[in-house]
Design an enzyme around this catalytic site. Structure first.
Site, PDB file in Angstrom:
ATOM      1  N   HIS A 102      -5.359 -28.161  -8.100  1.00 33.02           N
ATOM      2  CA  HIS A 102      -5.487 -29.690  -7.818  1.00 33.02           C
ATOM      3  C   HIS A 102      -3.893 -30.064  -7.209  1.00 33.02           C
ATOM      4  O   HIS A 102      -3.028 -29.953  -7.846  1.00 33.02           O
ATOM      5  CB  HIS A 102      -5.870 -30.319  -8.508  1.00 33.02           C
ATOM      6  CG  HIS A 102      -6.138 -31.683  -8.436  1.00 33.02           C
ATOM      7  ND1 HIS A 102      -7.186 -32.294  -7.604  1.00 33.02           N
ATOM      8  CD2 HIS A 102      -5.118 -32.848  -8.878  1.00 33.02           C
ATOM      9  CE1 HIS A 102      -6.793 -33.794  -7.611  1.00 33.02           C
ATOM     10  NE2 HIS A 102      -5.563 -33.978  -8.296  1.00 33.02           N
ATOM     11  N   SER A 103      -3.784 -30.921  -5.939  1.00 34.79           N
ATOM     12  CA  SER A 103      -2.641 -31.400  -5.562  1.00 34.79           C
ATOM     13  C   SER A 103      -1.605 -30.342  -5.289  1.00 34.79           C
ATOM     14  O   SER A 103      -2.013 -29.316  -4.699  1.00 34.79           O
ATOM     15  CB  SER A 103      -2.171 -32.651  -6.504  1.00 34.79           C
ATOM     16  OG  SER A 103      -1.432 -33.283  -5.758  1.00 34.79           O
ATOM     17  N   CYS A 104      -0.632 -30.574  -5.952  1.00 35.57           N
ATOM     18  CA  CYS A 104       0.524 -29.290  -5.776  1.00 35.57           C
ATOM     19  C   CYS A 104       0.097 -27.981  -6.316  1.00 35.57           C
ATOM     20  O   CYS A 104       0.780 -27.056  -5.845  1.00 35.57           O
ATOM     21  CB  CYS A 104       1.960 -29.740  -6.336  1.00 35.57           C
ATOM     22  SG  CYS A 104       1.938 -29.871  -8.117  1.00 35.57           S
ATOM     23  N   ALA A 106      -2.739 -26.739  -5.579  1.00 30.86           N
ATOM     24  CA  ALA A 106      -3.172 -25.915  -4.518  1.00 30.86           C
ATOM     25  C   ALA A 106      -2.391 -25.054  -3.850  1.00 30.86           C
ATOM     26  O   ALA A 106      -2.460 -24.026  -3.405  1.00 30.86           O
ATOM     27  CB  ALA A 106      -3.760 -26.885  -3.490  1.00 30.86           C
ATOM     28  N   SER A 130      -7.744 -28.480  -3.911  1.00 30.63           N
ATOM     29  CA  SER A 130      -8.102 -29.915  -4.250  1.00 30.63           C
ATOM     30  C   SER A 130      -7.129 -31.143  -3.773  1.00 30.63           C
ATOM     31  O   SER A 130      -6.096 -30.954  -4.173  1.00 30.63           O
ATOM     32  CB  SER A 130      -8.613 -29.960  -5.579  1.00 30.63           C
ATOM     33  OG  SER A 130      -8.851 -31.298  -6.082  1.00 30.63           O
TER      34      SER A 130
END
Length: 266
Positions: A102-104, A106, A130
């Site tokens: 998720h976010s970083c 990813a 994500s």
């Protein structure tokens, strides 16, 4: 409905796992900025019994709060490649496994997949990214790490993801902000080196109202694989999955158990 209860527990400094000895797949989750492995604790009982949950724990948070966080992406990814390798009776990067970030997280998952490919070792059968723009579109997202402390705190709170009691507690936020800022600074400045696209199915997930990951930016991940690509959108913002965790985790489980939905899992 919970079929096979499993608790996410610490196995090594970098690995928290909800063991399911009879599982056929493993979902390895990478945290967003400032978060720890515990962010995925609820997912253990939401996944089908055929899927085992592993969450990556980084220095500077939860049970590793006294350790300094990473400040460079290269060393971080190399350490993860070593820390998650099959060892003794605790294999992680073996069998059928997928990455979720998720976010970083990813970008962390993506870079680890590239490192594994470069080493010629087994990689994930599926990548779930994500709320994170594709690398070539990073510059379309406003940077937060160079804001003043007050501005940074306000922007982080606006993104969501923090319990209201935490966001309103000055002492707790003062303790969290150094790791949060270090993560944002590291990943917002991370240059993704050019290279051949992966051949792994990529599925992107995002909130329809996410200011940091508009649909046009997350769908740019299509350029990073020669395999199947799929985009899935949910109501909400940057932390859309907190509003409907069962729905999101159900989709991940179904994708892994029914590969034709979003791409084939090896």
């Amino acid at each position: 409905m919970t079929v096979d209860s499993a608790e996410l527990v610490v196995e090594t400094p970098y690995i928290w796992r909800a063991r399911r000895p009879d599982a056929r797949h493993r979902l390895i989750c990478f945290p967003h900025a400032g978060a720890g492995a515990g962010a995925y604790a609820e997912w253990a009982d939401l996944l089908p019994p055929e899927i085992e949950l592993v969450a990556v724990q980084l220095p500077g948070r939860q049970n590793r709060i006294m350790e300094d966080p990473f400040t460079e992406t290269g060393p971080l990814v190399r350490v993860l490649a070593q820390a998650l390798r099959p060892i003794l009776n605790s294999p992680v990067l073996d069998g059928s496994f997928a990455f979720f970030g998720h976010s970083c997280g990813a970008v962390m998952a993506y870079e680890l997949a590239r490192v594994l490919r470069g080493r010629g070792t087994a990689g994930p059968g599926h990548l779930f990214f994500s709320a994170q723009p594709a690398p070539q579109l990073f510059d379309q997202v406003p940077r937060l790490h160079d804001l003043t402390d007050e501005e940074f705190r306000e922007e982080v709170a606006r993104l969501g993801g923090l319990d209201p009691e935490i966001a309103e507690d000055d002492d707790v936020m003062d303790a969290l902000l150094p790791t949060l800022r270090a993560d944002f600074e590291m990943w917002e400045q991370h240059p993704v080196a050019p290279g051949e696209p992966l051949d792994i199915p990529i599925t992107v997930l995002s909130g329809r109202d996410d200011p940091r990951a508009p649909g046009t930016t997350v769908e740019g991940w299509r350029e990073h694989t020669t395999g199947p690509f799929h985009a899935e959108y949910y109501p909400g913002g940057h932390f859309y999955f907190l509003d409907a965790p069962a729905e999101v985790v159900g989709f991940l489980g179904q994708s892994l158990l029914t590969p034709s939905l979003t791409g084939r899992v090896s």
